[in-house]
Scaffold this motif. Structure first.
Motif, short mmCIF file in Angstrom:
data_model
loop_
_atom_site.label_atom_id
_atom_site.label_comp_id
_atom_site.label_asym_id
_atom_site.label_seq_id
_atom_site.Cartn_x
_atom_site.Cartn_y
_atom_site.Cartn_z
N THR A 23 35.75 31.97 45.84
CA THR A 23 35.23 31.77 46.97
C THR A 23 34.56 32.38 47.61
OG1 THR A 23 37.42 31.42 47.86
CG2 THR A 23 37.04 29.63 46.59
N PRO A 24 34.31 32.78 49.21
CA PRO A 24 34.11 33.55 50.46
C PRO A 24 35.45 33.88 50.20
CG PRO A 24 32.82 31.74 50.73
CD PRO A 24 33.60 31.28 49.46
N LYS A 25 35.45 35.52 50.79
CA LYS A 25 37.09 35.91 51.29
C LYS A 25 37.42 35.56 52.09
CE LYS A 25 38.19 40.37 54.01
NZ LYS A 25 37.59 41.25 54.82
N GLU A 26 37.52 34.61 53.11
CA GLU A 26 38.24 33.66 54.13
C GLU A 26 39.63 33.35 53.46
OE1 GLU A 26 35.53 34.75 54.46
OE2 GLU A 26 34.64 32.89 54.95
N PHE A 27 38.64 32.14 52.24
CA PHE A 27 39.51 31.63 51.96
C PHE A 27 40.59 31.45 50.80
CE2 PHE A 27 35.21 29.49 53.36
CZ PHE A 27 36.22 28.59 54.06
N ALA A 28 40.11 32.62 50.27
CA ALA A 28 40.83 33.19 49.23
C ALA A 28 42.35 33.33 48.68
CB ALA A 28 40.13 34.85 48.22
N PRO A 66 36.27 39.36 48.07
CA PRO A 66 36.54 40.72 48.39
C PRO A 66 37.68 41.50 49.02
CG PRO A 66 34.86 39.80 49.28
CD PRO A 66 35.18 38.99 48.61
N VAL A 67 38.55 40.71 48.32
CA VAL A 67 39.90 41.09 49.22
C VAL A 67 41.36 41.05 48.16
CG1 VAL A 67 40.58 38.50 49.09
CG2 VAL A 67 41.46 39.64 50.95
N ASP A 68 42.33 41.91 48.38
CA ASP A 68 43.67 42.38 46.98
C ASP A 68 44.53 41.29 47.53
OD1 ASP A 68 42.69 45.06 45.97
OD2 ASP A 68 42.46 45.40 47.51
N LEU A 69 44.70 40.05 46.81
CA LEU A 69 45.38 39.02 47.14
C LEU A 69 46.97 38.95 46.65
CD1 LEU A 69 42.85 36.03 45.40
CD2 LEU A 69 43.24 36.96 47.95
N LYS A 70 47.43 38.31 47.45
CA LYS A 70 49.43 38.36 47.37
C LYS A 70 49.65 37.29 46.75
CE LYS A 70 49.13 41.86 50.96
NZ LYS A 70 47.58 41.83 50.74
N VAL A 71 49.79 37.77 45.58
CA VAL A 71 50.83 36.62 44.63
C VAL A 71 52.00 37.13 44.16
CG1 VAL A 71 48.37 36.11 43.77
CG2 VAL A 71 49.86 37.92 42.41
N PRO A 72 53.08 36.52 43.28
CA PRO A 72 54.14 36.88 43.09
C PRO A 72 54.18 37.90 41.67
CG PRO A 72 54.13 34.58 43.36
CD PRO A 72 52.75 35.14 43.54
N GLU A 73 55.35 38.12 42.03
CA GLU A 73 54.65 39.13 40.27
C GLU A 73 54.47 39.02 38.70
OE1 GLU A 73 58.21 42.61 39.39
OE2 GLU A 73 57.57 43.42 41.53
#
Lengths: 213, 213
Positions: free
Chosen positions: B155-160, B180-187
């Motif tokens: 998807t585009p960056k803003e929805f990722a 093009p964004v580093d996503l934050k997810v649980p470990e």
């Protein structure tokens, strides 16, 4: 202000796009100062790694102030050569070629897309974001006339080396290759490969070695 | 035959997809034996690096014989988890999502594509290689019902990040992210990012630092 780029190790250089990405995000949020510790939390590097890395470009960090985000961002842009305009073409105008052509961000950082090329009569004559798709037979003449710097290969694997040879012959300086093959080019031609499967296979490794999978 | 994978360093693991690619090429050319020296010339690693790397998986190299290409290939496949079948979905069915869906190679290595998702009514209901495009509203229910392992974000960056949150909530084990964004997810969730601009910026660095540019 930057020291001579030649002294910066390639390992540091390979981390610069990530700094660039995070600094851009900070600027978008109107954050103008940041400490190495805050950057460390955001980026997942240690604060000491960040200080060491950024030390390579001169004295942007000041005790009790931290880094000047904008100055640092501009400096990294300069080091990465993003203040220069590059003339690019895409060879292979299928989904992947079109996806790349639609990344308007690349345009913003100086990668000017002049044309796409394909062999498929259905695609030839189309425009992607106002950029025309030409017959692959016109590739060599176009590159010579328009002084193209970068050829972006988005063709299937079996055509990629032949396209690379043509690009080299016409004097392109660099190739950005998405075909899943390691292309052979003379040493003076710069090549960056994006091997999507390499990334997927690493994900597969991590997944299959996970405790609970 | 492989030693415990846990003992293999991540630096070695990250080189395995490249070995995998070259060994596959050799097999396709019906080459069944290769020395570390020959591999070295092909791959651009030193012969000693190759011997060290491959030593991690047990004794495939034999003096005066070299490596058994097929055995080595199969072993690397096993280590990378490519003998397992993964259930995947693609979120974002534009050009990039469609390009990924069309990589039949991924299917061959066990990445089974069950569905694509999008918000665009023009795409919903379409099929890409016999795989249906569904409304994004059906994502969570689909993942829970079909026990999807990997979510591929195109998807585009803003929805990722929002999509990533949904994937995590429904219990997906891994995310392959092209936004093009580093996503934050649980470990416990595995994430592999493909930042195309990072690769392009390195190419830009090399080009702008070239003597004759």
């Amino acid at each position: 202000m930057a020291k001579n780029n030649k002294n910066i190790s390639m390992a540091v250089i390979r981390r610069l796009p990530k700094y660039h990405r995070y600094l851009k995000e900070l600027l978008d949020k109107e954050v103008y100062r940041i400490s190495s510790k805050e950057l460390s939390v955001m980026m997942g590097f240690t604060a000491s790694q960040i200080r060491q890395d950024l030390n390579n470009f001169g004295g942007f960090g000041q005790q009790g102030y931290g880094y000047n985000v904008e100055e640092l961002y501009r400096e990294i842009q300069k080091i990465l050569g993003l203040t220069i305009t590059y003339r690019t073409v895409i060879i292979g105008s299928g989904n992947l070629g079109q996806a790349i052509a639609n990344y308007t961000n690349f345009q913003k950082y100086g990668f000017k897309l002049l044309a796409l090329f394909d062999t498929n009569p259905k695609l030839i004559g189309m425009k992607i974001r106002d950029v025309p798709v030409f017959d692959i037979d016109e590739l060599q003449e176009f590159i010579e006339q328009k002084q193209v710097d970068i050829g972006i290969i988005c063709t299937p694997k079996e055509f990629a080396q032949d396209i690379a040879n043509k690009l080299v012959k016409t004097g392109v300086s660099a190739i950005w290759n998405f075909a899943p093959v390691d292309l052979k080019v003379p040493e003076h031609v710069i090549i960056e490969n994006v091997h999507l499967s390499d990334s997927l296979f690493i994900l597969s490794y991590l997944l299959s070695n996970q405790e609970n999978f």
